[in-house]
Design a protein around this motif. Sequence first.
Motif: not given
Length: 192
Positions: A11-15, A39-42, A45-47, A65-69
């Motif tokens: 699983q991946v977690r949406i942050i 890495v996704r959280e960082t 935060n940038w975006l 993971a990136l698109g759903f986040e």
Amino acid sequence: MSKARAGAPGQVRIIAGQWRSRRLPVPDAKGLRPTPDRVRETLFNWLAPILPGAMCVDAFAGSGALGFEAASRAAGRVLMIERDAKVATHLRQQQKALPAPQVEVLQADALTALASLQDPVDIVFLDPPYGQGLLPPALQALLSSGQLKPSARLYLEYARQEEPPALPAGWQMLKQTQAGDVAAMLVGQEPN
């Protein structure tokens, strides 16, 4: 699709955002490598200042993971590009289950799809399989589309042991991070 490491998590977690802490199953595909939470959280935060309402492209979608986040954090539209039919079907199932009407899943080769984008893009996630030399042609295909807004941001992810990708003329690194075997950078166009 991001591939390299065996034993991807189940699983991946949406942050953060609308679906914060929601866990999405990772499709059973050989070598699928979701971008790590840290890495996704960082990255997000940038975006944060530019993400609400943005048009995003997740070019090698994989786990999504990136698109759903991005969608969870109020992106206006997210185009996920995934070559593998089984993985693309899985992404569509997740899109319906959330539900995430702002997400579109396109089953296609990322390089071909990037070169033929039809709408102006704010943010592009380029997280191709490691060790296959796909970042340079992905960047070239993306630039050839002519659809990047002047303020566009590109997220480039690669294996930490690899050389950072050469940036196209007129582009500069804005931020960079590393975690485990992942290295990543955010790039944007140099001011005129």
